[in-house]
Scaffold this motif. Structure first.
Motif, PDB file in Angstrom:
ATOM      1  N   PHE A   1      11.051  -0.849  10.693  1.00  0.00           N
ATOM      2  CA  PHE A   1      11.648   0.384  11.189  1.00  0.00           C
ATOM      3  C   PHE A   1      11.440   1.515  10.184  1.00  0.00           C
ATOM      4  O   PHE A   1      11.192   2.653  10.551  1.00  0.00           O
ATOM      5  CB  PHE A   1      13.147   0.197  11.429  1.00  0.00           C
ATOM      6  N   VAL A   2      11.570   1.193   8.902  1.00  0.00           N
ATOM      7  CA  VAL A   2      11.410   2.201   7.850  1.00  0.00           C
ATOM      8  C   VAL A   2       9.944   2.453   7.539  1.00  0.00           C
ATOM      9  O   VAL A   2       9.502   3.604   7.468  1.00  0.00           O
ATOM     10  CB  VAL A   2      12.164   1.771   6.572  1.00  0.00           C
ATOM     11  N   THR A   3       9.160   1.391   7.352  1.00  0.00           N
ATOM     12  CA  THR A   3       7.759   1.591   6.964  1.00  0.00           C
ATOM     13  C   THR A   3       6.971   2.303   8.064  1.00  0.00           C
ATOM     14  O   THR A   3       6.065   3.092   7.775  1.00  0.00           O
ATOM     15  CB  THR A   3       7.089   0.256   6.614  1.00  0.00           C
TER      16      THR A   3
ATOM     17  N   VAL B   1      11.704   8.679  -1.878  1.00  0.00           N
ATOM     18  CA  VAL B   1      12.078   8.405  -0.487  1.00  0.00           C
ATOM     19  C   VAL B   1      13.542   7.997  -0.406  1.00  0.00           C
ATOM     20  O   VAL B   1      13.985   7.087  -1.112  1.00  0.00           O
ATOM     21  CB  VAL B   1      11.199   7.283   0.103  1.00  0.00           C
ATOM     22  N   SER B   2      14.274   8.662   0.458  1.00  0.00           N
ATOM     23  CA  SER B   2      15.660   8.291   0.768  1.00  0.00           C
ATOM     24  C   SER B   2      15.726   7.748   2.186  1.00  0.00           C
ATOM     25  O   SER B   2      15.086   8.287   3.085  1.00  0.00           O
ATOM     26  CB  SER B   2      16.591   9.505   0.671  1.00  0.00           C
ATOM     27  N   VAL B   3      16.502   6.687   2.376  1.00  0.00           N
ATOM     28  CA  VAL B   3      16.835   6.220   3.723  1.00  0.00           C
ATOM     29  C   VAL B   3      18.301   6.566   3.956  1.00  0.00           C
ATOM     30  O   VAL B   3      19.176   6.167   3.179  1.00  0.00           O
ATOM     31  CB  VAL B   3      16.613   4.707   3.887  1.00  0.00           C
ATOM     32  N   CYS B   4      18.551   7.319   5.017  1.00  0.00           N
ATOM     33  CA  CYS B   4      19.910   7.740   5.341  1.00  0.00           C
ATOM     34  C   CYS B   4      20.358   7.076   6.635  1.00  0.00           C
ATOM     35  O   CYS B   4      19.624   7.057   7.623  1.00  0.00           O
ATOM     36  CB  CYS B   4      19.969   9.262   5.479  1.00  0.00           C
ATOM     37  N   ILE B   5      21.572   6.537   6.628  1.00  0.00           N
ATOM     38  CA  ILE B   5      22.127   5.864   7.791  1.00  0.00           C
ATOM     39  C   ILE B   5      23.473   6.508   8.132  1.00  0.00           C
ATOM     40  O   ILE B   5      24.480   6.234   7.483  1.00  0.00           O
ATOM     41  CB  ILE B   5      22.326   4.356   7.526  1.00  0.00           C
ATOM     42  N   PRO B   6      23.513   7.390   9.129  1.00  0.00           N
ATOM     43  CA  PRO B   6      24.802   7.916   9.584  1.00  0.00           C
ATOM     44  C   PRO B   6      25.580   6.797  10.284  1.00  0.00           C
ATOM     45  O   PRO B   6      25.009   6.048  11.083  1.00  0.00           O
ATOM     46  CB  PRO B   6      24.411   9.021  10.571  1.00  0.00           C
TER      47      PRO B   6
ATOM     48  N   ALA C   1       8.338  -1.332  -3.802  1.00  0.00           N
ATOM     49  CA  ALA C   1       8.978  -0.092  -4.243  1.00  0.00           C
ATOM     50  C   ALA C   1       8.613   1.062  -3.317  1.00  0.00           C
ATOM     51  O   ALA C   1       7.925   2.019  -3.695  1.00  0.00           O
ATOM     52  CB  ALA C   1       8.576   0.217  -5.679  1.00  0.00           C
ATOM     53  N   VAL C   2       9.107   0.985  -2.082  1.00  0.00           N
ATOM     54  CA  VAL C   2       8.836   2.020  -1.086  1.00  0.00           C
ATOM     55  C   VAL C   2       9.978   3.031  -1.030  1.00  0.00           C
ATOM     56  O   VAL C   2       9.755   4.223  -0.818  1.00  0.00           O
ATOM     57  CB  VAL C   2       8.608   1.394   0.303  1.00  0.00           C
ATOM     58  N   VAL C   3      11.191   2.562  -1.217  1.00  0.00           N
ATOM     59  CA  VAL C   3      12.393   3.385  -1.054  1.00  0.00           C
ATOM     60  C   VAL C   3      13.105   3.525  -2.386  1.00  0.00           C
ATOM     61  O   VAL C   3      13.175   2.573  -3.178  1.00  0.00           O
ATOM     62  CB  VAL C   3      13.331   2.748  -0.003  1.00  0.00           C
ATOM     63  N   ASP C   4      13.649   4.713  -2.645  1.00  0.00           N
ATOM     64  CA  ASP C   4      14.383   4.976  -3.883  1.00  0.00           C
ATOM     65  C   ASP C   4      15.883   4.821  -3.715  1.00  0.00           C
ATOM     66  O   ASP C   4      16.553   4.376  -4.652  1.00  0.00           O
ATOM     67  CB  ASP C   4      14.082   6.401  -4.372  1.00  0.00           C
ATOM     68  N   GLU C   5      16.404   5.204  -2.576  1.00  0.00           N
ATOM     69  CA  GLU C   5      17.847   5.127  -2.396  1.00  0.00           C
ATOM     70  C   GLU C   5      18.190   4.881  -0.939  1.00  0.00           C
ATOM     71  O   GLU C   5      17.426   5.236  -0.026  1.00  0.00           O
ATOM     72  CB  GLU C   5      18.532   6.408  -2.875  1.00  0.00           C
TER      73      GLU C   5
ATOM     74  N   ALA D   1       0.826  -1.199   0.000  1.00  0.00           N
ATOM     75  CA  ALA D   1       0.000   0.000   0.000  1.00  0.00           C
ATOM     76  C   ALA D   1       0.868   1.260   0.000  1.00  0.00           C
ATOM     77  O   ALA D   1       0.551   2.244  -0.682  1.00  0.00           O
ATOM     78  CB  ALA D   1      -0.930  -0.011   1.211  1.00  0.00           C
ATOM     79  N   LEU D   2       1.963   1.232   0.753  1.00  0.00           N
ATOM     80  CA  LEU D   2       2.871   2.380   0.761  1.00  0.00           C
ATOM     81  C   LEU D   2       3.477   2.608  -0.623  1.00  0.00           C
ATOM     82  O   LEU D   2       3.611   3.752  -1.064  1.00  0.00           O
ATOM     83  CB  LEU D   2       3.984   2.161   1.790  1.00  0.00           C
ATOM     84  N   ALA D   3       3.833   1.526  -1.295  1.00  0.00           N
ATOM     85  CA  ALA D   3       4.394   1.656  -2.640  1.00  0.00           C
ATOM     86  C   ALA D   3       3.379   2.285  -3.592  1.00  0.00           C
ATOM     87  O   ALA D   3       3.732   3.129  -4.427  1.00  0.00           O
ATOM     88  CB  ALA D   3       4.838   0.285  -3.148  1.00  0.00           C
ATOM     89  N   ARG D   4       2.116   1.891  -3.468  1.00  0.00           N
ATOM     90  CA  ARG D   4       1.074   2.479  -4.330  1.00  0.00           C
ATOM     91  C   ARG D   4       0.868   3.955  -4.005  1.00  0.00           C
ATOM     92  O   ARG D   4       0.745   4.789  -4.910  1.00  0.00           O
ATOM     93  CB  ARG D   4      -0.232   1.704  -4.166  1.00  0.00           C
ATOM     94  N   ASP D   5       0.832   4.285  -2.708  1.00  0.00           N
ATOM     95  CA  ASP D   5       0.665   5.685  -2.315  1.00  0.00           C
ATOM     96  C   ASP D   5       1.820   6.533  -2.824  1.00  0.00           C
ATOM     97  O   ASP D   5       1.633   7.656  -3.307  1.00  0.00           O
ATOM     98  CB  ASP D   5       0.578   5.799  -0.793  1.00  0.00           C
ATOM     99  N   ARG D   6       3.009   5.997  -2.691  1.00  0.00           N
ATOM    100  CA  ARG D   6       4.197   6.740  -3.130  1.00  0.00           C
ATOM    101  C   ARG D   6       4.157   7.001  -4.629  1.00  0.00           C
ATOM    102  O   ARG D   6       4.436   8.113  -5.090  1.00  0.00           O
ATOM    103  CB  ARG D   6       5.454   5.950  -2.759  1.00  0.00           C
ATOM    104  N   ALA D   7       3.785   5.968  -5.391  1.00  0.00           N
ATOM    105  CA  ALA D   7       3.717   6.108  -6.844  1.00  0.00           C
ATOM    106  C   ALA D   7       2.627   7.096  -7.249  1.00  0.00           C
ATOM    107  O   ALA D   7       2.822   7.918  -8.155  1.00  0.00           O
ATOM    108  CB  ALA D   7       3.470   4.750  -7.486  1.00  0.00           C
ATOM    109  N   ALA D   8       1.493   7.029  -6.573  1.00  0.00           N
ATOM    110  CA  ALA D   8       0.381   7.913  -6.909  1.00  0.00           C
ATOM    111  C   ALA D   8       0.724   9.376  -6.647  1.00  0.00           C
ATOM    112  O   ALA D   8       0.315  10.274  -7.400  1.00  0.00           O
ATOM    113  CB  ALA D   8      -0.863   7.508  -6.123  1.00  0.00           C
ATOM    114  N   ARG D   9       1.480   9.622  -5.585  1.00  0.00           N
ATOM    115  CA  ARG D   9       1.841  10.992  -5.229  1.00  0.00           C
ATOM    116  C   ARG D   9       3.110  11.467  -5.932  1.00  0.00           C
ATOM    117  O   ARG D   9       3.438  12.651  -5.897  1.00  0.00           O
ATOM    118  CB  ARG D   9       2.032  11.108  -3.720  1.00  0.00           C
ATOM    119  N   GLY D  10       3.864  10.537  -6.524  1.00  0.00           N
ATOM    120  CA  GLY D  10       5.128  10.901  -7.146  1.00  0.00           C
ATOM    121  C   GLY D  10       6.190  11.292  -6.139  1.00  0.00           C
ATOM    122  O   GLY D  10       7.090  12.087  -6.428  1.00  0.00           O
ATOM    123  N   THR D  11       6.107  10.730  -4.932  1.00  0.00           N
ATOM    124  CA  THR D  11       7.036  11.064  -3.856  1.00  0.00           C
ATOM    125  C   THR D  11       8.245  10.150  -3.893  1.00  0.00           C
ATOM    126  O   THR D  11       8.110   8.937  -4.050  1.00  0.00           O
ATOM    127  CB  THR D  11       6.342  10.915  -2.488  1.00  0.00           C
TER     128      THR D  11
END
Length: 230
Positions: free
Chosen positions: A164-166, A62-67, A91-95, A50-60
Motif C-alpha cells: 500500500f505504501v510502496t 518520507v512520512s507515512v500519515c494515518i488519520p 529504509a523506505v520510510v522515515d516516520e 530499490a526504493l530505499a536506494r533511490d530515496r538515499a540517493a536523492r536525500g528524500t
C-alpha cells in the motif's frame, strides 16, 4: 493496488471524446481529451530495496500519515507492518505519524506501542479553532509531518500490507516530475470480484465530471490512499 501519478489510472483517453457536463453514465469509463494521459503504475512495479536506494540517493525523507478515530482494532497491525518492513527491513520510510481525532478507544496506545508518533488533531494549530473529521486531520497533518514526501493511509484497512505504501511512494521516488499519486483498487461486491464502490460511481464521479471536468480521470476519488511531495 494501482496508482496513477498526477491524475489517476485506468482512465481511457480518446481524441475527440471530450466530456460534456451531465453526460456521465455510471459504470462506463469517463473519457476526456482535456488533459494528457498520466503515467499508471502498479504496486508490484516497485521493489523496496530499490526504493530505499533511490530515496538515499536523492536525500528524500518520507512520512507515512494515518488519520484515525476509534481504530484500535486495526491501527496497531498497520503501524507494525510499516515499521518492520519499510523502516527496519528496508529504509523506505522515515516516520509514521498517527493523527488521532479524539478517539474514545485505545487507538493512541495501540499505535504508540508499535512505534508510531501519535499527535492529537486538536493540538495542531489550535488557534485556528477545534474541528473534527478526516479532511481536518489531513490538512493539519501537513504541519506535523517531517518528510519531503507524505503518504496518507486509511486506519481501518484489514488486509493491509507494505505494498500500500510502496505503490504510492514509488512514483514519487522514481520520477521527480511526479507531484501527486492517487491509489485505486479492484472493489469486490459480495461474492463478485468487482462491482463495488457504488457511491463513487453513482455520486462522486458524476459530481466531479459535472463541476470539475478536468478531474474526470480520477477513477476512485473517495479512496483513502494518496501521496504527494511538498
Amino acid at each position: 493496488m494501482v496508482a496513477g501519478a498526477i491524475g489517476a489510472p485506468s482512465v481511457e483517453f480518446r481524441r475527440g471524446a471530450r466530456h460534456r457536463p451531465g453526460s456521465f453514465s455510471p459504470g462506463d469509463p469517463l473519457r476526456c481529451d482535456a488533459m494528457p494521459p498520466v503515467p499508471v503504475y502498479r504496486a508490484s512495479d516497485f521493489d523496496p530495496d530499490a526504493l530505499a536506494r533511490d530515496r538515499a540517493a536523492r536525500g528524500t525523507t518520507v512520512s507515512v500519515c494515518i488519520p484515525a478515530r476509534d481504530e484500535e482494532a486495526t491501527i496497531g497491525a498497520i503501524v507494525a507492518t510499516i515499521r518492520r518492513e519499510l523502516i527496519e527491513q528496508h529504509a523506505v520510510v522515515d516516520e509514521i505519524l498517527v493523527m488521532d481525532d479524539s478517539s474514545n478507544d485505545a487507538t493512541s496506545a495501540a499505535a504508540t506501542a508499535e512505534g508510531a508518533r501519535v499527535v492529537p488533531v486538536r493540538s495542531v494549530l489550535p488557534e485556528l479553532g477545534i474541528s473534527h473529521g478526516k479532511g481536518n486531520a489531513l490538512w493539519r497533518s501537513v504541519f506535523e509531518c517531517r518528510g519531503d514526501v507524505i503518504v496518507w493511509i486509511d486506519a481501518d484497512i484489514r488486509n493491509f500490507s507494505a505494498h500500500f505504501v510502496t505503490g504510492l511512494v514509488g512514483p514519487l521516488l522514481a520520477d521527480e516530475a511526479v507531484g501527486f499519486v492517487k491509489g485505486c483498487y479492484r472493489r469486490p461486491l459480495g461474492d463478485a470480484p468487482t462491482g463495488g464502490g457504488r457511491v463513487t460511481e453513482l455520486m462522486a464521479r458524476p459530481l466531479l465530471a459535472h463541476f470539475f471536468p478536468d478531474l474526470v480521470g480520477i477513477v476512485q476519488p473517495l479512496s483513502g490512499e494518496y501521496a504527494a511531495r511538498r
